[in-house]
Design a protein around this motif. Structure first.
Motif, PDB file in Angstrom:
ATOM      1  N   THR A 284      10.324  -8.557  18.202  1.00 39.31           N
ATOM      2  CA  THR A 284      11.263  -8.445  18.580  1.00 39.31           C
ATOM      3  C   THR A 284      12.579  -8.686  17.132  1.00 39.31           C
ATOM      4  OG1 THR A 284      11.863  -8.005  21.277  1.00 39.31           O
ATOM      5  CG2 THR A 284      13.897  -8.607  19.475  1.00 39.31           C
ATOM      6  N   MET A 285      12.598  -7.628  16.546  1.00 43.66           N
ATOM      7  CA  MET A 285      13.241  -8.628  15.731  1.00 43.66           C
ATOM      8  C   MET A 285      15.207  -9.196  15.424  1.00 43.66           C
ATOM      9  SD  MET A 285      13.234  -7.403  11.098  1.00 43.66           S
ATOM     10  CE  MET A 285      12.218  -9.283  10.885  1.00 43.66           C
ATOM     11  N   ILE A 286      14.859 -10.029  15.189  1.00 48.10           N
ATOM     12  CA  ILE A 286      16.199 -10.582  15.811  1.00 48.10           C
ATOM     13  C   ILE A 286      17.280 -10.758  14.920  1.00 48.10           C
ATOM     14  CG2 ILE A 286      18.606 -12.124  16.768  1.00 48.10           C
ATOM     15  CD1 ILE A 286      15.828 -12.418  19.000  1.00 48.10           C
ATOM     16  N   GLU A 287      18.442 -10.965  14.082  1.00 49.70           N
ATOM     17  CA  GLU A 287      19.452 -10.391  13.174  1.00 49.70           C
ATOM     18  C   GLU A 287      20.728 -10.532  12.676  1.00 49.70           C
ATOM     19  OE1 GLU A 287      20.914 -11.382   9.925  1.00 49.70           O
ATOM     20  OE2 GLU A 287      18.398 -11.412   9.152  1.00 49.70           O
ATOM     21  N   LEU A 288      21.277 -11.902  13.011  1.00 49.04           N
ATOM     22  CA  LEU A 288      22.416 -12.396  13.146  1.00 49.04           C
ATOM     23  C   LEU A 288      23.042 -10.718  12.571  1.00 49.04           C
ATOM     24  CD1 LEU A 288      25.040 -14.335  13.826  1.00 49.04           C
ATOM     25  CD2 LEU A 288      24.357 -15.661  12.308  1.00 49.04           C
TER      26      LEU A 288
ATOM     27  N   LYS B 102       1.523 -12.378  23.895  1.00 43.59           N
ATOM     28  CA  LYS B 102       1.659 -10.684  24.129  1.00 43.59           C
ATOM     29  C   LYS B 102       3.162  -9.817  22.989  1.00 43.59           C
ATOM     30  CE  LYS B 102      -2.098 -10.599  25.627  1.00 43.59           C
ATOM     31  NZ  LYS B 102      -3.440  -9.767  25.210  1.00 43.59           N
ATOM     32  N   LYS B 103       4.119 -11.236  23.632  1.00 43.24           N
ATOM     33  CA  LYS B 103       5.315 -11.113  23.108  1.00 43.24           C
ATOM     34  C   LYS B 103       5.760 -12.037  22.020  1.00 43.24           C
ATOM     35  CE  LYS B 103       6.616  -8.492  27.072  1.00 43.24           C
ATOM     36  NZ  LYS B 103       7.694  -8.403  28.325  1.00 43.24           N
ATOM     37  N   ALA B 104       6.319 -11.445  20.903  1.00 43.05           N
ATOM     38  CA  ALA B 104       7.011 -12.913  20.460  1.00 43.05           C
ATOM     39  C   ALA B 104       7.994 -11.835  19.420  1.00 43.05           C
ATOM     40  CB  ALA B 104       6.168 -12.860  18.231  1.00 43.05           C
ATOM     41  N   VAL B 105       9.082 -13.126  18.487  1.00 42.15           N
ATOM     42  CA  VAL B 105      10.160 -12.485  18.027  1.00 42.15           C
ATOM     43  C   VAL B 105      10.415 -13.133  16.725  1.00 42.15           C
ATOM     44  CG1 VAL B 105      11.322 -12.518  20.199  1.00 42.15           C
ATOM     45  CG2 VAL B 105      11.685 -14.641  18.837  1.00 42.15           C
ATOM     46  N   VAL B 106      11.015 -12.164  15.655  1.00 40.18           N
ATOM     47  CA  VAL B 106      11.000 -12.704  14.492  1.00 40.18           C
ATOM     48  C   VAL B 106      12.656 -13.054  14.063  1.00 40.18           C
ATOM     49  CG1 VAL B 106      10.851 -12.405  11.837  1.00 40.18           C
ATOM     50  CG2 VAL B 106       8.674 -11.704  13.882  1.00 40.18           C
ATOM     51  N   ILE B 107      13.026 -13.840  13.393  1.00 38.66           N
ATOM     52  CA  ILE B 107      14.355 -14.058  13.375  1.00 38.66           C
ATOM     53  C   ILE B 107      14.766 -14.402  12.206  1.00 38.66           C
ATOM     54  CG2 ILE B 107      16.302 -15.928  14.308  1.00 38.66           C
ATOM     55  CD1 ILE B 107      14.227 -17.198  16.685  1.00 38.66           C
TER      56      ILE B 107
ATOM     57  N   GLU C 227      18.216 -12.868  27.727  1.00 39.40           N
ATOM     58  CA  GLU C 227      17.122 -13.633  27.439  1.00 39.40           C
ATOM     59  C   GLU C 227      16.584 -12.653  27.019  1.00 39.40           C
ATOM     60  OE1 GLU C 227      17.012 -16.359  31.152  1.00 39.40           O
ATOM     61  OE2 GLU C 227      18.850 -17.326  29.960  1.00 39.40           O
ATOM     62  N   ILE C 228      15.500 -13.032  25.953  1.00 33.34           N
ATOM     63  CA  ILE C 228      13.998 -12.446  25.788  1.00 33.34           C
ATOM     64  C   ILE C 228      13.146 -12.964  26.133  1.00 33.34           C
ATOM     65  CG2 ILE C 228      13.275 -11.090  24.158  1.00 33.34           C
ATOM     66  CD1 ILE C 228      15.667 -10.534  22.325  1.00 33.34           C
ATOM     67  N   PRO C 229      12.179 -12.820  26.742  1.00 31.57           N
ATOM     68  CA  PRO C 229      10.679 -13.737  26.678  1.00 31.57           C
ATOM     69  C   PRO C 229      10.409 -14.135  25.835  1.00 31.57           C
ATOM     70  CG  PRO C 229      10.617 -11.752  28.198  1.00 31.57           C
ATOM     71  CD  PRO C 229      12.487 -11.262  27.793  1.00 31.57           C
ATOM     72  N   CYS C 230       9.297 -15.017  25.717  1.00 33.70           N
ATOM     73  CA  CYS C 230       8.652 -13.895  24.292  1.00 33.70           C
ATOM     74  C   CYS C 230       7.993 -15.830  24.450  1.00 33.70           C
ATOM     75  CB  CYS C 230       9.107 -14.431  22.984  1.00 33.70           C
ATOM     76  SG  CYS C 230      10.265 -15.910  22.610  1.00 33.70           S
ATOM     77  N   GLU C 231       6.321 -15.652  23.506  1.00 34.17           N
ATOM     78  CA  GLU C 231       5.483 -17.058  23.513  1.00 34.17           C
ATOM     79  C   GLU C 231       5.087 -17.755  22.115  1.00 34.17           C
ATOM     80  OE1 GLU C 231       2.064 -15.224  25.996  1.00 34.17           O
ATOM     81  OE2 GLU C 231       3.131 -13.861  25.037  1.00 34.17           O
ATOM     82  N   LEU C 232       5.816 -16.571  21.090  1.00 36.74           N
ATOM     83  CA  LEU C 232       6.214 -17.259  20.381  1.00 36.74           C
ATOM     84  C   LEU C 232       7.604 -17.085  19.304  1.00 36.74           C
ATOM     85  CD1 LEU C 232       4.251 -18.527  17.031  1.00 36.74           C
ATOM     86  CD2 LEU C 232       3.935 -15.956  16.614  1.00 36.74           C
ATOM     87  N   ALA C 233       8.188 -18.024  18.165  1.00 36.21           N
ATOM     88  CA  ALA C 233       9.165 -17.055  17.189  1.00 36.21           C
ATOM     89  C   ALA C 233       8.774 -17.504  16.485  1.00 36.21           C
ATOM     90  CB  ALA C 233       9.771 -18.789  17.938  1.00 36.21           C
ATOM     91  N   VAL C 234       9.230 -16.683  14.927  1.00 32.42           N
ATOM     92  CA  VAL C 234       9.215 -17.293  14.152  1.00 32.42           C
ATOM     93  C   VAL C 234      10.447 -16.703  13.042  1.00 32.42           C
ATOM     94  CG1 VAL C 234       8.173 -16.914  11.749  1.00 32.42           C
ATOM     95  CG2 VAL C 234       6.888 -16.183  13.985  1.00 32.42           C
TER      96      VAL C 234
END
Length: 563
Positions: free
Chosen positions: A186-190, A160-165, A242-249
């Motif tokens: 959620t997209m996360i960019e440094l 249901k929840k994922a982040v793209v780093i 903290e961001i909950p997620c089950e998948l991180a790409v």
């Protein structure tokens, strides 16, 4: 005369192209491809679209245009090329001109001699050096196996929840693919912006659009992957969130895979890629290299760059394949680093230099932003925003960035060709492109961009960028800001920067509402600043000496607007 023995290490893009070109140059050569993975000639740029469900047959990533799967049997029957998959080359012995390899299925080891060697070992996905990277649920999108994993996640529909780093090309495309699977993202960019090949303003327009589809976090990296029972449960950011997620790409770029080449004694460049010349020849005469493992030249600056693009890999492989047979007759002059990606209804891309790269190169340039449709309104024309750069002294085109729901690919192809051909702004203002309303405006968006830049370079058009205007506003400079749109447009969207509304059709009658001081700085604009330009010309004709047009108008304003 004995047949030439050609070995190609790597079977993704550059390797198969090099082998096929060598075969066409010499029917009798003994050509062998060694490929570590089980698949050959993978269309890796298609991975996000397989994951996103644009097509369902995995084999389409491995097929010829006629539908034949490019497996070892195909290479042998169609091309007379021996392709050894699941086989890793473990050593290159340059002195004795042979390679050592290991069959990853059977464990059997062996060696094979060559007359000419082509290294196409590609690149490896970067992984952040932080705790938790071994948790189940963390992946990249660099291989067919990665694509299979993410496609399975899409098809099962359990996550249901994922982040793209990482907010680069792969990150953007992966986010779209997962969004289509109904996953909250959620997209996360440094860094302070997405798509760092764009200038900040253009990237900000992309970010504003992306925020309508997903959460976007910039200027904040991942400090730790959080897990429970060996599975990913969330990410912890550098600011403690903290961001909950089950998948991180993870999509934070790639690094050239040069281990074999380096151990063999080949020269490696400052950027970490194999050094090659224009013939794709390495520091050793019988060894060539192509694709993502190499450093190549930027044809505008002359500097070495890493350019891990599938199209360039094929072009480089073609040159290397010809030269191992014919001698150094074919050349690859370098790249202008043209790139494009799709983000839902938007196309986004660049060719040549961005403003920041032009500054780094010490170039004296002029720039302009054009926001206008790709086709007439009666043909459902869609917006394009182009930022165009040209050298001040020569007018030579240096770079173009383009984004929007219009035909971005066409615009980038035009400007890429202009840069490759050394064309100037003056060359482009009268370009003879095909015109009919289903395809373009009577004056194509690209030609209009050239017109604006020519006007600016000749002093006819005095433009100001949104960033420059924002800086003036932040510094509380004394400005008169004039919006010349219609009242209905103004009610729908306004910039909210202290503007005065006088529609262009009423401006001549309401000049008395403008400042008495004819030297006061006036900024004019409309939706795309065509009417803004007309207003500026009118005001100058009435004696106003310090009138500037907001380039791109409301459409290209990257900051928050009033609604």
């Amino acid at each position: 005369m004995m047949a030439k023995k050609i070995i190609v290490i790597g079977g993704s893009a550059a390797g198969p192209k090099a082998a096929a070109r060598a075969r066409r140059m010499d029917e009798n050569a003994e050509i062998t491809i060694f490929q570590k993975s089980p698949d050959l000639s993978m269309a890796s740029c298609g991975y996000p679209y397989f994951v996103g469900g644009f097509f369902d047959d995995r084999n389409k990533l491995l097929c010829t245009p006629t539908g034949a799967v490019r497996d070892p049997k195909f290479y042998w029957n169609a091309k007379g090329i021996l392709a050894k998959v699941n086989t890793e080359v473990t050593k290159i012995d340059i002195k004795n001109k042979k390679i050592e390899f290991k069959d990853l299925t059977s464990g059997e080891q062996g060696s094979q001699e060559y007359d000419k060697l082509i290294i196409t070992t590609g690149a490896t996905a970067n992984m952040p050096p932080i705790p938790g990277t071994n948790l189940n649920g963390i992946t990249t999108l660099q291989s067919m196996q990665d694509a299979d994993y993410l496609r399975k996640i899409r098809d099962e529909g359990k996550i249901k929840k994922a982040v793209v780093i990482g907010g680069g090309l792969i990150g953007i495309e992966t986010l779209e693919a997962l969004h289509l699977a109904g996953i909250e993202l959620t997209m996360i960019e440094l860094l302070p912006q997405l798509l760092t090949f764009l200038d900040w303003k253009m990237a900000k327009l992309v970010e504003n659009y992306l925020k309508t589809k997903a959460n976007v976090i910039t200027k904040n990296g991942v400090a730790e992957f959080l897990g429970k029972d060996g599975k990913l449960s969330g990410v912890k950011l550098q600011n403690g969130t903290e961001i909950p997620c089950e998948l991180a790409v993870v999509a934070i770029g790639v690094k050239p895979n040069v281990k074999l080449a380096k151990e063999a004694g080949l020269k490696i460049g400052a950027l970490g890629g194999i050094l090659v010349d224009e013939h794709m020849q390495t520091s050793t005469s019988d060894v060539y290299a192509a694709g993502d493992c190499c450093e190549i030249k930027n044809i505008i600056t002359g500097n070495s760059v890493l350019a891990p693009y599938g199209d360039l890999a094929n072009l480089e492989g073609r040159v290397a394949g010809e030269n191992v047979i014919k001698g150094n007759v074919a050349t690859f002059p370098g790249t202008q680093q043209t790139g494009i990606c799709k983000l839902f209804d938007y196309g986004i891309g660049i060719t040549g230099l961005s403003e920041s790269k032009a500054k780094e190169a010490g170039m004296d340039f002029e720039k302009v932003v054009n926001a206008s449709p790709d086709k007439p309104g009666f043909m459902d024309g869609k917006l394009l925003i182009t930022k165009l750069l040209a050298e001040k002294t020569t007018g030579k085109i240096l770079g173009a960035q383009c984004l929007g729901p219009g035909d971005v690919s066409k615009q980038l192809a035009i400007w890429a060709t202009a840069i490759k051909g050394g064309l100037t702004v003056d060359d482009m203002v009268n370009a003879d492109f095909p015109y009919a309303p289903p395809f373009s405006l009577a004056i194509d968006h690209s030609i209009a961009s050239a017109h604006i830049l020519q006007n600016k370079m000749h002093g006819i058009f005095n433009g100001i960028s949104s960033l420059e205007l924002k800086e003036k506003l932040d510094n509380k400079e004394d400005l008169f800001i004039l919006d010349v749109r219609g009242a209905d447009e103004y009610e729908q969207t306004r910039l909210g920067i202290g503007e005065t509304l006088i529609p262009i059709g009423m401006l001549r009658k309401r000049l008395n509402e403008l400042p008495e001081d004819k030297n006061k700085e006036i900024i004019t604009y409309c939706k795309i600043s065509l009417r803004g330009y007309e207003a500026a010309v009118l005001l100058q004709a009435h004696g106003y000496t310090n009138v500037k047009v907001l380039e791109g108008g409301v459409a290209a304003w990257p900051f928050e607007k009033e609604k």
